[in-house]
Design a protein around this motif. Sequence first.
Motif, PDB file in Angstrom:
ATOM      1  N   ALA A  57       0.811  -1.223   0.000  1.00  0.00           N
ATOM      2  CA  ALA A  57       0.000   0.000   0.000  1.00  0.00           C
ATOM      3  C   ALA A  57       0.844   1.273   0.000  1.00  0.00           C
ATOM      4  CB  ALA A  57      -0.983  -0.016   1.170  1.00  0.00           C
ATOM      5  N   PRO A  58       1.912   1.375   0.807  1.00  0.00           N
ATOM      6  CA  PRO A  58       2.705   2.618   0.773  1.00  0.00           C
ATOM      7  C   PRO A  58       3.337   2.879  -0.604  1.00  0.00           C
ATOM      8  CG  PRO A  58       3.205   1.355   2.753  1.00  0.00           C
ATOM      9  CD  PRO A  58       2.377   0.474   1.875  1.00  0.00           C
ATOM     10  N   VAL A  81     -13.295  -6.609   9.098  1.00  0.00           N
ATOM     11  CA  VAL A  81     -11.914  -7.005   8.817  1.00  0.00           C
ATOM     12  C   VAL A  81     -11.075  -5.783   8.446  1.00  0.00           C
ATOM     13  CG1 VAL A  81     -11.957  -7.591   6.336  1.00  0.00           C
ATOM     14  CG2 VAL A  81     -10.538  -8.895   7.868  1.00  0.00           C
ATOM     15  N   LYS A  82     -11.678  -4.809   7.783  1.00  0.00           N
ATOM     16  CA  LYS A  82     -10.951  -3.584   7.440  1.00  0.00           C
ATOM     17  C   LYS A  82     -10.506  -2.859   8.713  1.00  0.00           C
ATOM     18  CE  LYS A  82     -11.100   0.582   4.620  1.00  0.00           C
ATOM     19  NZ  LYS A  82     -11.856   1.371   3.644  1.00  0.00           N
ATOM     20  N   ARG A  83     -11.397  -2.797   9.697  1.00  0.00           N
ATOM     21  CA  ARG A  83     -11.046  -2.141  10.969  1.00  0.00           C
ATOM     22  C   ARG A  83     -10.075  -2.989  11.792  1.00  0.00           C
ATOM     23  NH1 ARG A  83     -15.657   0.047   9.608  1.00  0.00           N
ATOM     24  NH2 ARG A  83     -17.345  -1.241  10.342  1.00  0.00           N
ATOM     25  N   ARG A  84     -10.307  -4.289  11.824  1.00  0.00           N
ATOM     26  CA  ARG A  84      -9.458  -5.184  12.619  1.00  0.00           C
ATOM     27  C   ARG A  84      -8.003  -5.131  12.157  1.00  0.00           C
ATOM     28  NH1 ARG A  84     -12.364  -9.649  12.346  1.00  0.00           N
ATOM     29  NH2 ARG A  84     -11.355 -10.567  10.535  1.00  0.00           N
ATOM     30  N   HIS A  85      -7.799  -5.040  10.853  1.00  0.00           N
ATOM     31  CA  HIS A  85      -6.440  -5.021  10.309  1.00  0.00           C
ATOM     32  C   HIS A  85      -5.950  -3.605   9.999  1.00  0.00           C
ATOM     33  CE1 HIS A  85      -6.290  -9.341  10.198  1.00  0.00           C
ATOM     34  NE2 HIS A  85      -7.316  -9.418   9.382  1.00  0.00           N
ATOM     35  N   ASP A  86      -6.759  -2.605  10.349  1.00  0.00           N
ATOM     36  CA  ASP A  86      -6.389  -1.198  10.141  1.00  0.00           C
ATOM     37  C   ASP A  86      -5.929  -0.966   8.697  1.00  0.00           C
ATOM     38  OD1 ASP A  86      -6.116   1.458  10.939  1.00  0.00           O
ATOM     39  OD2 ASP A  86      -4.020   1.188  11.510  1.00  0.00           O
ATOM     40  N   LEU A  87      -6.794  -1.346   7.762  1.00  0.00           N
ATOM     41  CA  LEU A  87      -6.467  -1.241   6.341  1.00  0.00           C
ATOM     42  C   LEU A  87      -6.778   0.163   5.845  1.00  0.00           C
ATOM     43  CD1 LEU A  87      -7.975  -4.641   5.151  1.00  0.00           C
ATOM     44  CD2 LEU A  87      -5.616  -4.146   5.876  1.00  0.00           C
ATOM     45  N   ASP A  88      -5.822   0.778   5.177  1.00  0.00           N
ATOM     46  CA  ASP A  88      -6.011   2.137   4.675  1.00  0.00           C
ATOM     47  C   ASP A  88      -6.224   2.151   3.166  1.00  0.00           C
ATOM     48  OD1 ASP A  88      -3.476   1.412   3.973  1.00  0.00           O
ATOM     49  OD2 ASP A  88      -2.501   3.220   4.703  1.00  0.00           O
ATOM     50  N   PHE A  89      -6.723   1.051   2.627  1.00  0.00           N
ATOM     51  CA  PHE A  89      -7.071   0.974   1.214  1.00  0.00           C
ATOM     52  C   PHE A  89      -8.506   0.491   1.093  1.00  0.00           C
ATOM     53  CE2 PHE A  89      -4.527  -2.790   2.361  1.00  0.00           C
ATOM     54  CZ  PHE A  89      -5.407  -3.826   2.086  1.00  0.00           C
ATOM     55  N   PHE A  90      -9.028   0.524  -0.126  1.00  0.00           N
ATOM     56  CA  PHE A  90     -10.417   0.128  -0.360  1.00  0.00           C
ATOM     57  C   PHE A  90     -10.615  -1.362  -0.085  1.00  0.00           C
ATOM     58  CE2 PHE A  90      -9.893   3.585  -3.610  1.00  0.00           C
ATOM     59  CZ  PHE A  90     -10.737   4.513  -3.007  1.00  0.00           C
ATOM     60  N   VAL A  91     -11.718  -1.671   0.578  1.00  0.00           N
ATOM     61  CA  VAL A  91     -12.162  -3.051   0.768  1.00  0.00           C
ATOM     62  C   VAL A  91     -13.598  -3.075   0.266  1.00  0.00           C
ATOM     63  CG1 VAL A  91     -12.635  -4.908   2.403  1.00  0.00           C
ATOM     64  CG2 VAL A  91     -10.647  -3.419   2.746  1.00  0.00           C
TER      65      VAL A  91
END
Length: 160
Positions: A57-58, A81-91
Motif C-alpha cells: 500500500a505505501p 476485517v478492514k477495521r481489525r487489520h487497520d487497512l487504509d485501502f479500499f475493501v
Amino acid sequence: MVAVGDRLPDLPLLEVDLGAIHLSRLRQTGPVVLLFIRHANSPECGAALRLYRDSLAPGLAALDAHLVAVSPQAAEPLAAVKRRHDLDFFVASDGRHALIDAFNLGFSSPGAGPTLGTGRSVLPFAAVVVADRSGIVRFTDVRADWSTRTSPSRILQAVR
C-alpha cells in the motif's frame, strides 16, 4: 480467465466505508490494483491483507495507484476485517460476483453461502489484477493455492 490486454469492466463495487465505487472513476486518477480475497474469516486472506497493507500500500500510494481488496462477502463482515487489520485501502464487496464473473475468477464452493452472507456460494481464486489508467489489464496472477501470494515487488513493478 482474465488476461493481460483485457479491459477493466466498469462495474460498481460496494466499498465498506464509502458505498458504491466505480472502477472507471478510480482509474481516472491512477492505476488500479485488484486483490481478490475469499472472505473476512479466512486466515490466509487476513495474512495477505496484512502483507499488502505493510509492503504494498505505501508504494502504491507513492505511485498514485489504488489498491482494492475485492470479496464476494457481504459488506458488514468486510468492514469488520478492514477495521481489525487497520487497512487504509479500499475493501469492497462484490456480493453478486459481477466482477469475479467478468474476470472468470469464480468457482462454486458449496457451503460458502452462510459465510458470505449473500445467499450465493461463489468464491474467487487468489488473484491480483493490475489495470492502467486507460483500463487495460497489464498484469495478472491467478492462483488456486491461497497459501501463496503475489509478491508486493512484482505488483509494484507491474504498476510502474
